[in-house]
Design a protein around this motif. Sequence first.
Motif, mmCIF file in Angstrom:
data_model
loop_
_atom_site.group_PDB
_atom_site.id
_atom_site.type_symbol
_atom_site.label_atom_id
_atom_site.label_comp_id
_atom_site.label_asym_id
_atom_site.label_seq_id
_atom_site.Cartn_x
_atom_site.Cartn_y
_atom_site.Cartn_z
ATOM 1 N N THR A 30 -24.575 -5.926 -39.313
ATOM 2 C CA THR A 30 -24.372 -7.370 -39.312
ATOM 3 C C THR A 30 -25.672 -8.093 -39.635
ATOM 4 O OG1 THR A 30 -24.758 -7.524 -36.930
ATOM 5 C CG2 THR A 30 -22.491 -7.254 -37.658
ATOM 6 N N ASP A 49 -20.410 -9.657 -41.243
ATOM 7 C CA ASP A 49 -20.399 -8.363 -40.563
ATOM 8 C C ASP A 49 -20.197 -7.231 -41.573
ATOM 9 O OD1 ASP A 49 -17.024 -8.720 -39.167
ATOM 10 O OD2 ASP A 49 -17.677 -8.186 -41.186
ATOM 11 N N ASN A 53 -16.486 -10.017 -42.978
ATOM 12 C CA ASN A 53 -16.078 -11.250 -42.295
ATOM 13 C C ASN A 53 -17.279 -12.185 -42.187
ATOM 14 O OD1 ASN A 53 -13.359 -10.383 -41.668
ATOM 15 N ND2 ASN A 53 -14.275 -9.026 -40.165
ATOM 16 N N ARG A 98 -20.998 -4.947 -33.787
ATOM 17 C CA ARG A 98 -19.715 -4.925 -34.471
ATOM 18 C C ARG A 98 -19.384 -6.294 -35.063
ATOM 19 N NH1 ARG A 98 -16.159 -5.369 -37.198
ATOM 20 N NH2 ARG A 98 -14.033 -4.522 -37.107
ATOM 21 N N TRP A 99 -19.651 -7.345 -34.270
ATOM 22 C CA TRP A 99 -19.239 -8.688 -34.703
ATOM 23 C C TRP A 99 -20.461 -9.540 -35.015
ATOM 24 C CZ3 TRP A 99 -14.356 -8.363 -35.646
ATOM 25 C CH2 TRP A 99 -13.533 -7.576 -34.843
ATOM 26 N N THR A 101 -22.501 -13.026 -35.449
ATOM 27 C CA THR A 101 -22.513 -14.347 -34.817
ATOM 28 C C THR A 101 -23.622 -15.184 -35.438
ATOM 29 O OG1 THR A 101 -24.179 -13.983 -33.098
ATOM 30 C CG2 THR A 101 -21.957 -13.159 -32.646
#
Length: 120
Positions: A30, A49, A53, A98-99, A101
Amino acid sequence: QVKLVESGGGPVQAGGSLRLSCVASTYISTMAWFRQAPGKEREGVACIDSVGNVIYVDSMKGRFTISKDNAKNTLYLQMNSLIPEDTAMYYCAADFRRWATVVAGDYGYWGQGTQVTVSS
């Protein structure tokens, strides 16, 4: 240790465009762009990511586009319709999470920054 190297900043007139790049020394899942103007706090711009996304800060939507080339370990930020308020040091950030931000504290690796100066 992951090293991040930004490039592509510089002076530009209002209404112009710039494309920032950030090369990572290894694959990292990410990545994100942040910016900091003189006298202001660092703020998020956009993030992406491992599967593509993306999240944009509302004020950047429609003018900025983040993308990532995993084969080249490179993050990009295409900036269009630049305004003087976009003048800032732009930083690349990355982390093995994983995500994605746009929270600065979620990133453990940072580049040195590239300066963008937009004149009216």
